[in-house]
Design a protein around this motif. Structure first.
Motif, PDB file in Angstrom:
ATOM      1  N   ILE A 186       3.666 -39.011  25.721  1.00 28.36           N
ATOM      2  CA  ILE A 186       3.773 -40.439  26.017  1.00 28.36           C
ATOM      3  C   ILE A 186       4.703 -41.061  24.987  1.00 28.36           C
ATOM      4  O   ILE A 186       4.584 -40.810  23.783  1.00 28.36           O
ATOM      5  CB  ILE A 186       2.376 -41.090  25.976  1.00 28.36           C
ATOM      6  N   GLN A 187       5.640 -41.851  25.446  1.00 28.28           N
ATOM      7  CA  GLN A 187       6.666 -42.397  24.562  1.00 28.28           C
ATOM      8  C   GLN A 187       6.106 -43.498  23.657  1.00 28.28           C
ATOM      9  O   GLN A 187       5.039 -44.063  23.915  1.00 28.28           O
ATOM     10  CB  GLN A 187       7.828 -42.941  25.398  1.00 28.28           C
ATOM     11  N   ASP A 188       6.853 -43.805  22.602  1.00 34.28           N
ATOM     12  CA  ASP A 188       6.401 -44.819  21.645  1.00 34.28           C
ATOM     13  C   ASP A 188       6.354 -46.208  22.265  1.00 34.28           C
ATOM     14  O   ASP A 188       5.557 -47.055  21.844  1.00 34.28           O
ATOM     15  CB  ASP A 188       7.322 -44.835  20.412  1.00 34.28           C
ATOM     16  N   GLN A 189       7.203 -46.447  23.265  1.00 36.04           N
ATOM     17  CA  GLN A 189       7.238 -47.746  23.931  1.00 36.04           C
ATOM     18  C   GLN A 189       7.235 -47.562  25.447  1.00 36.04           C
ATOM     19  O   GLN A 189       7.636 -46.520  25.960  1.00 36.04           O
ATOM     20  CB  GLN A 189       8.490 -48.525  23.513  1.00 36.04           C
ATOM     21  N   GLY A 190       6.782 -48.592  26.132  1.00 37.79           N
ATOM     22  CA  GLY A 190       6.874 -48.596  27.581  1.00 37.79           C
ATOM     23  C   GLY A 190       8.295 -48.895  28.023  1.00 37.79           C
ATOM     24  O   GLY A 190       9.138 -49.324  27.231  1.00 37.79           O
ATOM     25  N   VAL A 191       8.585 -48.664  29.303  1.00 31.19           N
ATOM     26  CA  VAL A 191       9.930 -48.892  29.820  1.00 31.19           C
ATOM     27  C   VAL A 191       9.851 -49.657  31.131  1.00 31.19           C
ATOM     28  O   VAL A 191       8.908 -49.493  31.906  1.00 31.19           O
ATOM     29  CB  VAL A 191      10.676 -47.546  30.014  1.00 31.19           C
ATOM     30  N   CYS A 192      10.843 -50.508  31.363  1.00 30.68           N
ATOM     31  CA  CYS A 192      10.920 -51.265  32.614  1.00 30.68           C
ATOM     32  C   CYS A 192      12.339 -51.142  33.174  1.00 30.68           C
ATOM     33  O   CYS A 192      13.320 -51.476  32.495  1.00 30.68           O
ATOM     34  CB  CYS A 192      10.575 -52.736  32.367  1.00 30.68           C
TER      35      CYS A 192
ATOM     36  N   VAL B 255      11.616 -53.060  40.821  1.00 30.05           N
ATOM     37  CA  VAL B 255      11.187 -53.051  39.419  1.00 30.05           C
ATOM     38  C   VAL B 255      10.144 -51.958  39.235  1.00 30.05           C
ATOM     39  O   VAL B 255       9.145 -51.902  39.968  1.00 30.05           O
ATOM     40  CB  VAL B 255      10.589 -54.418  39.008  1.00 30.05           C
ATOM     41  N   ILE B 256      10.371 -51.064  38.277  1.00 32.54           N
ATOM     42  CA  ILE B 256       9.391 -50.038  37.913  1.00 32.54           C
ATOM     43  C   ILE B 256       9.069 -50.213  36.433  1.00 32.54           C
ATOM     44  O   ILE B 256       9.932 -50.027  35.580  1.00 32.54           O
ATOM     45  CB  ILE B 256       9.923 -48.625  38.196  1.00 32.54           C
ATOM     46  N   GLU B 257       7.833 -50.601  36.183  1.00 29.88           N
ATOM     47  CA  GLU B 257       7.383 -50.862  34.810  1.00 29.88           C
ATOM     48  C   GLU B 257       6.321 -49.841  34.438  1.00 29.88           C
ATOM     49  O   GLU B 257       5.274 -49.765  35.067  1.00 29.88           O
ATOM     50  CB  GLU B 257       6.824 -52.280  34.710  1.00 29.88           C
ATOM     51  N   ASP B 258       6.601 -49.056  33.394  1.00 32.94           N
ATOM     52  CA  ASP B 258       5.712 -47.943  33.038  1.00 32.94           C
ATOM     53  C   ASP B 258       5.383 -47.977  31.545  1.00 32.94           C
ATOM     54  O   ASP B 258       6.247 -47.747  30.705  1.00 32.94           O
ATOM     55  CB  ASP B 258       6.388 -46.618  33.391  1.00 32.94           C
ATOM     56  N   PRO B 259       4.119 -48.249  31.193  1.00 32.34           N
ATOM     57  CA  PRO B 259       3.753 -48.288  29.776  1.00 32.34           C
ATOM     58  C   PRO B 259       3.851 -46.934  29.081  1.00 32.34           C
ATOM     59  O   PRO B 259       3.963 -46.883  27.857  1.00 32.34           O
ATOM     60  CB  PRO B 259       2.297 -48.791  29.806  1.00 32.34           C
ATOM     61  N   SER B 260       3.830 -45.820  29.844  1.00 34.78           N
ATOM     62  CA  SER B 260       3.948 -44.498  29.214  1.00 34.78           C
ATOM     63  C   SER B 260       5.386 -44.177  28.823  1.00 34.78           C
ATOM     64  O   SER B 260       5.632 -43.264  28.041  1.00 34.78           O
ATOM     65  CB  SER B 260       3.426 -43.411  30.159  1.00 34.78           C
ATOM     66  N   GLY B 261       6.351 -44.916  29.403  1.00 31.77           N
ATOM     67  CA  GLY B 261       7.762 -44.652  29.119  1.00 31.77           C
ATOM     68  C   GLY B 261       8.313 -43.439  29.817  1.00 31.77           C
ATOM     69  O   GLY B 261       9.438 -42.995  29.521  1.00 31.77           O
ATOM     70  N   ASN B 262       7.575 -42.862  30.777  1.00 31.28           N
ATOM     71  CA  ASN B 262       7.978 -41.607  31.404  1.00 31.28           C
ATOM     72  C   ASN B 262       8.470 -41.765  32.837  1.00 31.28           C
ATOM     73  O   ASN B 262       8.563 -40.776  33.565  1.00 31.28           O
ATOM     74  CB  ASN B 262       6.817 -40.602  31.363  1.00 31.28           C
ATOM     75  N   SER B 263       8.749 -42.976  33.282  1.00 31.59           N
ATOM     76  CA  SER B 263       9.367 -43.177  34.587  1.00 31.59           C
ATOM     77  C   SER B 263      10.880 -43.294  34.413  1.00 31.59           C
ATOM     78  O   SER B 263      11.385 -43.453  33.300  1.00 31.59           O
ATOM     79  CB  SER B 263       8.805 -44.425  35.274  1.00 31.59           C
ATOM     80  N   TYR B 264      11.586 -43.241  35.537  1.00 31.05           N
ATOM     81  CA  TYR B 264      13.057 -43.139  35.446  1.00 31.05           C
ATOM     82  C   TYR B 264      13.687 -43.557  36.763  1.00 31.05           C
ATOM     83  O   TYR B 264      13.165 -43.279  37.840  1.00 31.05           O
ATOM     84  CB  TYR B 264      13.425 -41.685  35.130  1.00 31.05           C
TER      85      TYR B 264
ATOM     86  N   ILE C  84      -4.844 -42.974  25.136  1.00 26.67           N
ATOM     87  CA  ILE C  84      -4.420 -42.735  23.756  1.00 26.67           C
ATOM     88  C   ILE C  84      -5.150 -43.632  22.770  1.00 26.67           C
ATOM     89  O   ILE C  84      -4.858 -43.641  21.585  1.00 26.67           O
ATOM     90  CB  ILE C  84      -2.894 -42.911  23.598  1.00 26.67           C
ATOM     91  N   ARG C  85      -6.101 -44.420  23.286  1.00 26.21           N
ATOM     92  CA  ARG C  85      -6.968 -45.222  22.426  1.00 26.21           C
ATOM     93  C   ARG C  85      -8.346 -45.270  23.068  1.00 26.21           C
ATOM     94  O   ARG C  85      -8.455 -45.519  24.268  1.00 26.21           O
ATOM     95  CB  ARG C  85      -6.426 -46.648  22.276  1.00 26.21           C
ATOM     96  N   PRO C  86      -9.415 -44.997  22.321  1.00 31.36           N
ATOM     97  CA  PRO C  86     -10.751 -45.040  22.924  1.00 31.36           C
ATOM     98  C   PRO C  86     -11.117 -46.440  23.361  1.00 31.36           C
ATOM     99  O   PRO C  86     -10.681 -47.431  22.771  1.00 31.36           O
ATOM    100  CB  PRO C  86     -11.662 -44.535  21.799  1.00 31.36           C
ATOM    101  N   ASP C  87     -11.916 -46.513  24.423  1.00 31.03           N
ATOM    102  CA  ASP C  87     -12.341 -47.794  24.981  1.00 31.03           C
ATOM    103  C   ASP C  87     -13.065 -48.629  23.944  1.00 31.03           C
ATOM    104  O   ASP C  87     -13.013 -49.855  23.957  1.00 31.03           O
ATOM    105  CB  ASP C  87     -13.260 -47.551  26.182  1.00 31.03           C
TER     106      ASP C  87
END
Length: 443
Positions: A79-85, A178-187, A217-220
């Motif tokens: 998972i990337q350090d930042q999300g991507v849009c 628009v494709i907004e992905d918080p994992s940063g793994n879309s393209y 990547i963070r507990p609830d």
């Protein structure tokens, strides 16, 4: 024989660019279980690298027995350090051929139609812009026969919307994807790369705490406001053990208790007791919240064997009704349980048939035994998926739950109704005489 360097493994031997001319780029085939017919099918895995992007794993499953098939993609990186849009202006038909990687965590929007596909409602996919539109249309068309029967007006509105989505492929008017992905793994492909694409805007953003939780990547518990030392926080993180007595043989036993958050519902307390002396085991569920203002009536239409694998929380106050069997289990029977539909039906069978004192002994009626035997056989058929039936959870306190496997979308086989409790129900629950304000005042 030459040694294989780490660079060769990383860049050449494992992940390769997709190419029709490269005979070495062949998928790996694995025999795997079909979740539709439970026979063996074939999964094909292809490890590839998308130019100017990153490595991905493409998996495709097909079953020769029932014809079921599906395809999905997974990122082979972290998972990337930042999300991507990605914001793409689709101005001509050639833009529909752009390659798109949509991760499971991505949100897809078309602002001109006020259309949105929320995250985690579709598997990841490797497609094109046109393929995304076709997949959206297929998803909307899937439940149209049910909608036309239950709500023709809504079905007609969705038909109109489907036509608008299809018309986008003519590109008569410009639209925005628009494709907004918080994992940063879309393209989204840039066909003129490495040059800048004037029609494609790429921006990065910092994830919120909630998005970190959704990505795992963070507990609830990190979102909780309670201090780490509070009793509630302790219950969330630990299993509490109490010394009790076995309800069957009265020997000393241990009861485990844990506070559990049920997705799309609320917190509940699950208690389980195991007796080492007689082997008796029991579990009980208590609601972790207050009595709801409205009662809840949940109706599930069991049409498939997979339906009986759904999670069920039956509170102490919940009645269970099976109309097809003319059966109703009143509140208080079986106590509170957190199980599956299959487990609940098995417990009902055990209570009505297995432990019924009127079934055993010389004085039992042959006619009664036969009827109870037929009842048990019908329950077995429902569990096996051989008999369609409805199971109704009627809880006047509103603390029961049945898993929606389509969540957060509506479940076509399940309805949830809220209702106002009657005076008699409030009387039975002891709510009519309950005072929550001024209870210390003298009458």
């Amino acid at each position: 024989m030459s040694a294989i360097t780490q660079e060769n493994v990383r860049g050449g031997s494992v992940f390769k660019d997709i190419s029709a001319d490269d005979e070495d780029v062949q998928p790996t085939e694995i025999e795997s279980l079909c979740m539709n017919c439970y026979q063996n099918g074939t999964t094909r895995l292809l490890l590839t690298r998308i130019p100017f992007f990153k490595e991905i794993i493409v998996s495709s499953f097909s079953c020769g027995n029932c014809g079921f098939s599906n395809t999905e993609i997974q990122s082979a990186g972290r998972i990337q350090d930042q999300g991507v849009c990605y914001t793409l202006k689709v101005k001509r038909k050639q833009d529909l051929d752009r390659e798109v990687v949509k991760a499971e965590s991505a949100t897809t929007r078309i602002p001109e139609l006020d259309f949105e596909i929320p995250p985690f409602t579709q598997k990841g996919s490797l497609s094109t812009v046109e393929g995304l539109l076709d997949r959206a249309v297929s998803g909307l068309e899937q439940d149209q026969p049910v909608r036309r029967a239950n709500d023709p007006k809504v079905a007609e509105m969705i038909d109109d919307f489907i036509q608008k989505l299809r018309k986008l492929k003519d590109v008569e008017n410009e639209f925005t994807l628009v494709i907004e992905d918080p994992s940063g793994n879309s393209y989204v492909e840039n066909p003129v790369a490495p040059q800048k694409d004037e029609n494609l805007t790429i921006s990065h953003f910092k994830r919120t705490a909630q998005q970190d939780v959704q990505l795992g990547i963070r507990p609830d518990d990190d979102q909780d406001e309670e201090p780490a030392g509070s009793d509630l926080q302790t219950m969330r993180n630990e299993v509490l053990v109490f010394n009790t007595n076995c309800p069957e043989c009265n020997a000393p036993a241990a009861t485990n208790m844990k506070l559990v958050q049920i997705p799309h519902f609320k917190e509940v307390i699950i208690m389980a007791t195991n007796c080492d002396s007689c082997g008796h085991r029991t579990n009980e569920v208590k609601s972790g919240g207050a009595t709801e203002e409205l009662g809840t009536r949940i109706t599930l239409h069991i049409t498939d064997p997979s339906d009986v694998t759904r999670d069920v929380l039956k509170s102490e106050t919940c009645a269970v009704i099976i109309p097809e069997l003319e059966f109703e289990l009143g509140m208080g029977a079986l106590g509170g349980k957190f199980t599956t539909v299959e487990g609940l039906l098995s417990d009902i069978k055990d209570l009505i048939v297995g432990k019924n004192p009127f079934v055993h002994g010389d004085s039992c009626s042959t006619d009664r035994v036969q009827k109870l035997k037929e009842f048990g056989e019908k329950l077995d058929k429902i569990i096996a998926g051989e008999l369609n039936a409805h199971i109704i959870l009627d809880d006047p306190v509103g603390n029961s739950y049945l898993q929606n496997v389509y969540a957060p979308e509506a479940d076509p086989e399940m309805t949830v109704e809220k209702y106002t409790r009657s005076f008699e129900q409030n009387e039975e629950l002891g709510l009519n005489d309950m005072r929550t304000e001024g209870y210390q005042e003298k009458n």
